[in-house]
Design an enzyme around this catalytic site. Sequence first.
Site, mmCIF file in Angstrom:
data_model
loop_
_atom_site.group_PDB
_atom_site.id
_atom_site.type_symbol
_atom_site.label_atom_id
_atom_site.label_comp_id
_atom_site.label_asym_id
_atom_site.label_seq_id
_atom_site.Cartn_x
_atom_site.Cartn_y
_atom_site.Cartn_z
ATOM 1 N N CYS A 1 0.782 -1.013 0.064
ATOM 2 C CA CYS A 1 0.116 -0.139 -0.409
ATOM 3 C C CYS A 1 0.996 1.241 -0.362
ATOM 4 O O CYS A 1 0.540 2.368 -1.228
ATOM 5 C CB CYS A 1 -1.003 -0.287 1.170
ATOM 6 N N HIS B 1 -2.493 6.183 4.436
ATOM 7 C CA HIS B 1 -1.152 6.241 5.140
ATOM 8 C C HIS B 1 -1.090 7.438 4.391
ATOM 9 O O HIS B 1 -1.111 7.938 3.006
ATOM 10 C CB HIS B 1 -0.829 5.397 4.097
#
Length: 340
Positions: free
Chosen positions: A133, A246
């Site tokens: 990710c 994130h």
Amino acid sequence: MTDKAFNVIVAGATGAVGTQMITCLEEQDFPVDKLKFLASSRSAGKSLTFKGKAIEVEELTHDSFAGFDIALFSAGGGTSKTFAPSAAEAGCIVVDNSSAWRMDADIPLVVPEVNPEAVADYKKKGIIANPNCSTIQMVVALEPIYREFGIERLVISTYQAVSGTGVAAVEELRTQTVDLLEGKPARAGVYPHQIAFNCLPHIDVFLDNGYSREEMKMVNETRKIFGDETIRITATTVRVPVFNSHSESVNIQTKSKATAEQIRELLSKAPGIEVMDDPSNNVYPLPVHAAGKDTTYVGRIREDESIENGINMWIVSDNIRKGAATNTVQIAQLLANNYL
Ligand code: A2P
């Protein structure tokens, strides 16, 4: 576009990424004929919905794949290592979200905005890997810069959400937050330390070189996706008490000089990216803003005055969507449209 419809499996369908994969198949209107949901024996018999229709979850076994065209896997690395070859052998092409196959030289590692042509290599082993990710959102933002100015070196610090660890970690942050606010002690289970009101400079296991495996994933996967082993990369990855999305601080040394304005203009025209960069009006990307979206947001673009050709930027994206499920379904779309 293809007129065909495909028989599709979601393996790990009950997990944080698996459930999002099902939503992405719906949202991207993926041409599905038959659909099968797989998980562990613990979930067999549970029901999940696709476009309003209930589908029963079945136990993942080596015999799950006959008659299916594409399997989207997000059931952990060990499960992928064990079952993905069985799927490939049955003629069911795997798009795998785990780290199990990413660095296999015969398996393509794909971010559609960066190296869509690599999908063609699915033929070698019947498996395509979805990157980590934190790597995906970074390379989406770096790709236009790499093409226009070249990249010499990257210095990365990440601020990663707990959803990347799975549903148990999301629950742990919730429980610890409530317990601490009520004056009770925080019980750590998923992480080695309290995650609520804390930051852990520790994602995945530590390696002999002192880096965590998450940090080395960013180094090795970025080089593989760009097909360029010369990019110098160093990373520090940190888990923060954020549920979703994130954030990354990335320092880029380009090969030729780029101004902040040039980078802003270049990124504002690039696919999958939105530039949010007006700090004087408090406009910059935030995890709460990115959550639930497929876009990679970039802001705080500025020249690094301490080195030649240095640029700093702040990159935020939903780790479960573009960082995992969305990218996996986009790869499946490339496969379906161009190769099947
Ligand atoms: P289950 O819900 O039955 O445990 P997350 O990353 O959110 O923790 O989700 C992991 C996903 O992988 C879940 O769907 C989980 O199913 C599935 N999974 C974990 N281990 C296995 C296994 N050995 N076989 C099949 N599915 C598994």
